[in-house]
Design an enzyme around this catalytic site. Sequence first.
Site, PDB file in Angstrom:
ATOM      1  N   HIS A   1       0.838  -1.204   0.000  1.00 22.25           N
ATOM      2  CA  HIS A   1       0.000   0.000   0.000  1.00 22.25           C
ATOM      3  C   HIS A   1       0.879   1.263   0.000  1.00 22.25           C
ATOM      4  O   HIS A   1       0.669   2.176  -0.799  1.00 22.25           O
ATOM      5  CB  HIS A   1      -0.917  -0.036   1.227  1.00 22.25           C
ATOM      6  CG  HIS A   1      -1.778   1.176   1.399  1.00 22.25           C
ATOM      7  ND1 HIS A   1      -3.143   1.147   1.267  1.00 22.25           N
ATOM      8  CD2 HIS A   1      -1.458   2.467   1.695  1.00 22.25           C
ATOM      9  CE1 HIS A   1      -3.628   2.371   1.471  1.00 22.25           C
ATOM     10  NE2 HIS A   1      -2.624   3.193   1.738  1.00 22.25           N
ATOM     11  N   GLU A   2       1.863   1.291   0.894  1.00 19.20           N
ATOM     12  CA  GLU A   2       2.705   2.497   1.010  1.00 19.20           C
ATOM     13  C   GLU A   2       3.586   2.677  -0.226  1.00 19.20           C
ATOM     14  O   GLU A   2       3.793   3.801  -0.675  1.00 19.20           O
ATOM     15  CB  GLU A   2       3.561   2.447   2.283  1.00 19.20           C
ATOM     16  CG  GLU A   2       2.776   2.406   3.588  1.00 19.20           C
ATOM     17  CD  GLU A   2       1.661   3.440   3.686  1.00 19.20           C
ATOM     18  OE1 GLU A   2       1.808   4.544   3.133  1.00 19.20           O
ATOM     19  OE2 GLU A   2       0.627   3.132   4.293  1.00 19.20           O
TER      20      GLU A   2
ATOM     21  N   HIS B   1       1.830   4.396  -2.991  1.00 18.67           N
ATOM     22  CA  HIS B   1       1.728   5.853  -2.831  1.00 18.67           C
ATOM     23  C   HIS B   1       2.890   6.573  -3.529  1.00 18.67           C
ATOM     24  O   HIS B   1       2.723   7.685  -4.021  1.00 18.67           O
ATOM     25  CB  HIS B   1       1.772   6.231  -1.344  1.00 18.67           C
ATOM     26  CG  HIS B   1       0.439   6.227  -0.663  1.00 18.67           C
ATOM     27  ND1 HIS B   1      -0.590   7.058  -1.034  1.00 18.67           N
ATOM     28  CD2 HIS B   1      -0.023   5.510   0.394  1.00 18.67           C
ATOM     29  CE1 HIS B   1      -1.637   6.842  -0.235  1.00 18.67           C
ATOM     30  NE2 HIS B   1      -1.322   5.901   0.636  1.00 18.67           N
TER      31      HIS B   1
HETATM   32 NI    NI Z   1      -2.482   5.187   2.187  1.00 17.22          NI
END
Ligand code: NI
Length: 162
Positions: A130-131, A134
Amino acid sequence: MAIRNIVKLGDNTLRKVCKPQEQFNLRLWTLLKDMADTMYKAEGVGLAGPQVGILRRVVVIDVGDGLVEPINPEIVSREGSQCGREGCLSLPGRQGVVTRPKKVTVKAQDRHGKPIEVTGEGFFARAICHELDHLDGVLYIDKMDRELTPEEIEGHIKEDDD
Ligand code: NI
């Protein structure tokens, strides 16, 4: 302790591809400290540079086993898959079901620029993926199987592993 403002969905900053972090100095360490403070205050498990308006490849994660700070991270191996719920501090009040690898290994640098390798399984693997997304301007809503209803966010949904 400095709490930074968390950029929310709709701000273009979240859609940019971040540049590598090249300087391993006090400025980076202050950023890392602020990002960790901001993440803990918001009761999140991860935060990436663009979420505090910094377009650099810098991430903090703590899923309950201690803080990790992978700088310039790259996934070098992925195994299996898991389907489960995910949220984001930039999209408060929302959650979706996202399929992620069950286990990932990441090559990165530590806060001094030294090469490190981090392996994550289960929820930690999910948080890493997830990170890292980003850093390329990708949000979980871009790849979710479906969005959870408010009732589902309050309750529990079945998590599948295979
Ligand atoms: Ni996030």
